[in-house]
Write an enzyme that holds these catalytic residues in place. Sequence first.
Site, PDB file in Angstrom:
ATOM      1  CG  HIS A   1      65.166   2.480 -30.703  1.00 23.87           C
ATOM      2  ND1 HIS A   1      65.043   3.112 -31.915  1.00 23.87           N
ATOM      3  CD2 HIS A   1      66.413   1.967 -30.688  1.00 23.87           C
ATOM      4  CE1 HIS A   1      66.175   2.967 -32.596  1.00 23.87           C
ATOM      5  NE2 HIS A   1      67.011   2.285 -31.887  1.00 23.87           N
TER       6      HIS A   1
ATOM      7  CG  ASP B   1      62.565   5.430 -32.823  1.00 25.07           C
ATOM      8  OD1 ASP B   1      62.726   5.773 -31.633  1.00 25.07           O
ATOM      9  OD2 ASP B   1      62.979   4.351 -33.277  1.00 25.07           O
TER      10      ASP B   1
ATOM     11  CB  SER C   1      69.520   4.074 -33.240  1.00 22.19           C
ATOM     12  OG  SER C   1      68.891   3.154 -34.060  1.00 22.19           O
TER      13      SER C   1
END
Length: 712
Positions: A85, A221, A647
């Site tokens: 992402h 991810d 992230s």
Amino acid sequence: MKYLRVFIILLSTFSFGLVRAGEGMWIPMLLQYNEKEMQEMGMRITAEDIYSINHSSLKDAIVLFGGGCTGEIVSDQGLLLTNHHCGYDYIQKHSSVQHDYLTNGFWAMNMGEELPCPGLSVIFLREMRDVTEKVLTGINIDMSEADRQAKIDENIKKIVAAVEKETKYKVSIKPYFLGNEYYLLLNEIYTDVRLVGCPPSNIGKFGGDTDNWVWPRHTGDFSIFRVYADKDGHPAVYDKDNVPYKPAKHLDISLKGAEEGDFAFVFGYPARTNEYLPAVAVDQEANLIDPIIVDLRGKVLDIYNKYQEQDPKVRIQYASKHASIGNGWKKWMGVTEGINHFHGVEKKRAFEKDFQEWALGARNRYMYIDLLNQFEKNYKELEPYQLAYTYFSEAGLRIELVSFAGRFVKLSEVTKDTPQGEIDAMITNLKTRSASFFKDYYEPIDREVAAMLLKEYLKAQPADFRPDFLNGIKDVDEYVDNLFNKSIFTDEAKVNELLDNFNAKNVKKLANDPALKVYQSLIGFYRNEVYDHISSLNATIDRQRRIYMKGQMDMQPDKRLFPDANFTLRVTYGKVEGFKPQDGKTYRHFTTLEGIIEKENPDIYDYVVEPRLKQLYNNKDYGRYADKDGTMHVAFTASVHTTGGNSGSPILNADGQLLGLNFDRCWEGTMSDLLYDPAICRNISVDIRYVLFIIDKFAGAHHLIEEMTIVE
Ligand code: ARG
Ligand code: ASP
């Protein structure tokens, strides 16, 4: 021997019971103060191994990725891992219906196939220094805020100028503890970063927005990039002759996985937390503002969904917009629920009671005694302006046509005195913007969104406190039809024609465009009625928050407090562990490939499983990436304090080896930006063994594995 073991077990249970960190985002250069606790929790390396300016350390492998995420270097050839992402925008920009890398994934089988990503940069922190004393020279508590800031700015300018003379790095100074401390950062920025690989979305985004912010999770991810440098290893703009960047340090990768209770830490760039807010502010955010944003975004997303399901082209066009609007939408829902469920406001109030008593306890605490009263008053006063700002940005500017038209304001204001060079530059810039806007624009969505949002705007904001254009509307649907039919900004050909043949007549046409007028009305309202109030109230509040922060530090001299996240490099640590979100419910700390097969549903976009992945599962073809329990571990949770920006951060084991990539938090603990509770706040990471399994077994990109340093 036997006794010794019992003793050791006792000792370790004792210290496990005692040490239960979790909360805290620590400044790497001050990590020596945490070292003892970290080692008691199981860490086998030193603070110097993590951050050092004397020799290479883990920090040399960590980057701020694309201005919003974290990445880490995993080979001596500049190979970089981050989340799927986090790379999403760049993957999307390279995608089209013909080359749909979002759907199918992308794998460069050699360096020549790697894709340049204009606009993408990574930043390495080379060094940080405490400059608090120098920055606060000449400052005292009785100064006005304006004088204080002016003096600080002057000091900062001087310090930066002096350091710039001795370094090739970019120098900046940032406030910590809300301006009670200041640190100087030396950064190096690399701008040639190329896409190397990413899995298909049904791996990289498995579970999609449905599973987002939720545990148990099965998302692969990750995406892979490579940093390039000039021949001497220095930053350079993209050039096909640039060479892979050679880092001072790259991360070792562990194939051992982690057990419940194991020490783990995350090293990365948390963006923003507000852990020291007064109760009134937490209440306002969680119970007033967030629910409005959630409601508006929910309605926008419903419209996106409807059209995205009908047309694969629209699905790609709106994928990135959907993900970013949807991410906040869901998170803020969780924040409200968490704050209320775990009595966050009451907890803050209880602390404030103690604080007030403490403040009244000695004369030299005079500057703290009226703070809480002032907060109540000022946050109340701020409320209508916060609401106005929320509608301005979430309802007004959310209309794509309007914000796109806003880009042309400057061009609509050129006069015969504007130098031709300036006009040409504007036109070139607008042509690029226009191309990227129309690539991802679908008018029927925007029309429907506009009608819905304007209705909400009208319903919610009082007539005497709205942008003018709203008060002129009689029938919203009719108004929106007119707006979209008359504006040139829905039509790429018209926009191009205007830009190609720009002349005085066009200036008028632009200035009279109804979408541009709506934009002007929104901005005008914001500038004239909202901005000044918000900024002057915020200036007062910021001052009070800074003093309140100092008060909290003075009140608890033995408690090690950490500064709120501010998009600078931090270390945060805890344990690999599951949790009990509710009475009678326990979450295990890891998920496996079995869970992906369980969730599979070919009819639901978020739960489609790649045939190739199923085949690997059926054959249990996991190679050396299987856990010792024989299964393929996909994700795991830990009690490590993270936030947005973390992230893509590495989560590392006691030896500083890579265990996985942090990518999310659990729903029950999304309130952790305002209030961290070690019992329920968990970060979620993708297991590095799953990442390697996908690269190696699924994609056959074995050459990338060869580059890495893998510890069996
Ligand atoms: N919630 C995570 C973070 O805040 C991941 C978001 C990306 N995933 C998604 N399904 N939108 O950013
Ligand atoms: N998913 C977040 C990010 O993109 C991380 C988090 O908020 O926990 O940085």
